[in-house]
Scaffold this motif. Structure first.
Motif, PDB file in Angstrom:
ATOM      1  N   TYR A 143      45.438 109.376  60.495  1.00  0.00           N
ATOM      2  CA  TYR A 143      46.591 108.475  60.831  1.00  0.00           C
ATOM      3  C   TYR A 143      47.869 108.940  60.481  1.00  0.00           C
ATOM      4  O   TYR A 143      48.167 110.092  59.715  1.00  0.00           O
ATOM      5  N   LEU A 196      40.557 102.128  52.402  1.00  0.00           N
ATOM      6  CA  LEU A 196      40.392 102.736  53.776  1.00  0.00           C
ATOM      7  C   LEU A 196      39.744 101.759  54.587  1.00  0.00           C
ATOM      8  O   LEU A 196      40.047 101.717  55.672  1.00  0.00           O
ATOM      9  N   ARG A 216      40.868  99.992  58.006  1.00  0.00           N
ATOM     10  CA  ARG A 216      40.130 100.228  59.419  1.00  0.00           C
ATOM     11  C   ARG A 216      39.959  98.693  59.943  1.00  0.00           C
ATOM     12  O   ARG A 216      40.056  98.400  61.108  1.00  0.00           O
ATOM     13  N   GLN A 226      42.449 106.342  65.724  1.00  0.00           N
ATOM     14  CA  GLN A 226      42.841 107.238  64.663  1.00  0.00           C
ATOM     15  C   GLN A 226      43.956 107.839  64.535  1.00  0.00           C
ATOM     16  O   GLN A 226      44.523 108.358  63.601  1.00  0.00           O
ATOM     17  N   GLN A 241      38.065 104.329  49.032  1.00  0.00           N
ATOM     18  CA  GLN A 241      37.010 104.042  49.892  1.00  0.00           C
ATOM     19  C   GLN A 241      37.154 102.593  50.440  1.00  0.00           C
ATOM     20  O   GLN A 241      37.172 102.324  51.539  1.00  0.00           O
ATOM     21  N   SER A 252      45.267 110.792  51.467  1.00  0.00           N
ATOM     22  CA  SER A 252      44.250 109.931  52.132  1.00  0.00           C
ATOM     23  C   SER A 252      44.217 109.311  53.498  1.00  0.00           C
ATOM     24  O   SER A 252      43.203 109.653  54.214  1.00  0.00           O
ATOM     25  N   LEU A 253      45.215 108.837  53.761  1.00  0.00           N
ATOM     26  CA  LEU A 253      45.514 108.418  55.128  1.00  0.00           C
ATOM     27  C   LEU A 253      45.552 109.556  56.386  1.00  0.00           C
ATOM     28  O   LEU A 253      45.079 109.333  57.553  1.00  0.00           O
ATOM     29  N   ASN A 254      46.291 110.566  56.032  1.00  0.00           N
ATOM     30  CA  ASN A 254      46.368 111.761  56.825  1.00  0.00           C
ATOM     31  C   ASN A 254      44.812 112.277  57.031  1.00  0.00           C
ATOM     32  O   ASN A 254      44.513 112.836  58.305  1.00  0.00           O
ATOM     33  N   SER A 255      44.191 112.110  55.899  1.00  0.00           N
ATOM     34  CA  SER A 255      42.789 112.880  56.203  1.00  0.00           C
ATOM     35  C   SER A 255      41.892 112.256  57.258  1.00  0.00           C
ATOM     36  O   SER A 255      41.050 112.537  57.756  1.00  0.00           O
ATOM     37  N   GLN A 256      42.187 110.844  57.376  1.00  0.00           N
ATOM     38  CA  GLN A 256      41.655 110.125  58.340  1.00  0.00           C
ATOM     39  C   GLN A 256      42.210 110.182  59.784  1.00  0.00           C
ATOM     40  O   GLN A 256      41.713 109.319  60.795  1.00  0.00           O
TER      41      GLN A 256
END
Length: 230
Positions: free
Chosen positions: A29, A112, A116, A3, A109, A23-27
């Motif tokens: 990354y 993302l 992944r 992650q 979605q 969006s990516l920071n929220s995951q």
């Protein structure tokens, strides 16, 4: 999946970069950004990202040229994110070394999920001939054997070659031209009907529904992707 993977976004639109960064920071990354092709290549060389998100319409050099340069010295997965929706543009990007292609506008979605999948692919690296894919669909590369839910599946030489080629790039689109060139030879790169017939036979033997694929997904006009085995 890691992650804390580092992702480089190369796009000249500040609002797109901001949206992707959030969006990516929220995951979880880590995100690096570049506003043009030269900056993107420099950051890619310096930071060695785990994944590169690349726009094709860059202000200094075309994204296709960036792809070609990257593939000289980097094997990092590349996800093209572009307004160019034409089949020829997608095929060119994939043949130039892109791992996936998403057309703008896009759903975050799905984006993302593709990120992944590519990160899993990058961590797994390529499948060596002595290895195997295990799961409901099992492919033993050393013995050239395929089984589904524990039952052997009898495949012709061409059917096995197509399935193995997709499996070695599981989760990634493999273009029709690449499959035809590698399996039938360079003189057959335009004979897409050969490939359609073999894929049709494969799907029947694997009980795969093309409208809701369990294993072989079609990227219309571009190629095929092995799913469920990444």
């Amino acid at each position: 999946m890691n992650q804390s993977a580092r992702i480089l976004v190369v796009d000249d639109e500040p609002q797109i970069r901001k949206f992707l960064r959030i969006s990516l920071n929220s995951q979880g990354y880590e995100v690096k950004e570049a506003a043009n092709g030269h900056e993107g290549l420099a950051i890619a060389a310096l930071e060695k990202p785990d994944l590169i998100v690349l726009d094709l319409g860059l202000p200094d050099i075309d994204g296709q040229s960036v792809l070609e340069e990257l593939r000289v010295w980097s094997q990092a997965p590349v996800l093209v994110l572009s307004v160019r929706s034409g089949e020829s543009e997608k095929v060119k990007a994939l043949d130039n070394g892109a791992n996936d292609y998403v057309t703008k506008p896009f759903g975050i979605q799905e984006f993302l999920a593709r990120v992944r999948a590519l990160l899993r692919q990058g961590q797994g690296a390529s499948i060596e001939p002595t290895q195997r894919i295990s799961g409901p669909l099992c492919i033993d590369f050393a013995y050239r054997r395929v089984s589904l839910d524990g039952q052997d599946v009898g495949l012709t030489r061409k059917e096995y070659a197509v399935l193995a080629a997709l499996a070695r790039h599981a989760g990634r689109v493999v273009t029709q031209q690449q499959l035809l060139k590698d399996i039938w030879g360079p003189s057959h790169s335009g004979d897409s009907h050969y490939l359609r017939v073999v894929v049709g036979h494969l799907r029947r033997k694997l009980g795969d529904d093309p409208s809701a694929p369990r294993f072989i997904a079609t990227e219309a006009g571009v190629g095929y992707r092995l799913v469920g085995c990444e």
